[in-house]
Design a protein around this motif. Sequence first.
Motif: not given
Length: 157
Positions: A24-51
């Motif tokens: 309940e303390w992590s009430d983040v919208d799924a779309d915001d998480v997806e946007e952040r994942v794509v943003e981190l990937a475009e910065q050159g991060h691997d999936p494990s680092v993104i997590g």
Amino acid sequence: MARMHTRRRGSSGSDNPAADEPPEWSDVDADDVEERVVELAEQGHDPSVIGLKLRDEGVKGTPVPDVKNATGKKVTEILDEHDAGSDLPEDLRNLMARAVRLREHMAENQQDAQNKRALQNTESKIRRLANYYRGGALDEDFRYTYENAVDLLEDDA
């Protein structure tokens, strides 16, 4: 289960807690998480680092303990949907990078028997992993060679 190239037993790994929904303390919208994942990937991060970054930094200041719980999809699935993922699986790419570094080291230090053995073990792991990924993430006719690894790593960077 025993380790691949030693006579020792492996240590058991930890399991993720069995949770069906994000806390309940992590009430983040799924779309915001997806946007952040794509943003981190475009910065050159691997999936494990993104997590790790989502766990530590979060989205808009709120940590995301588990991307799959928050979005219903794994990080690699999100990257595939947005065409932001890598052509090579992360584990195979990391092993190839290690093999290239070891091969370059062996060119300068021919008498280094320990690293010669490490190179043999690493290339063996690459061949096993390539067999696993062949036909799916890799082409059906993929064969590991040093030159092939150097080309793939240059293309992926």
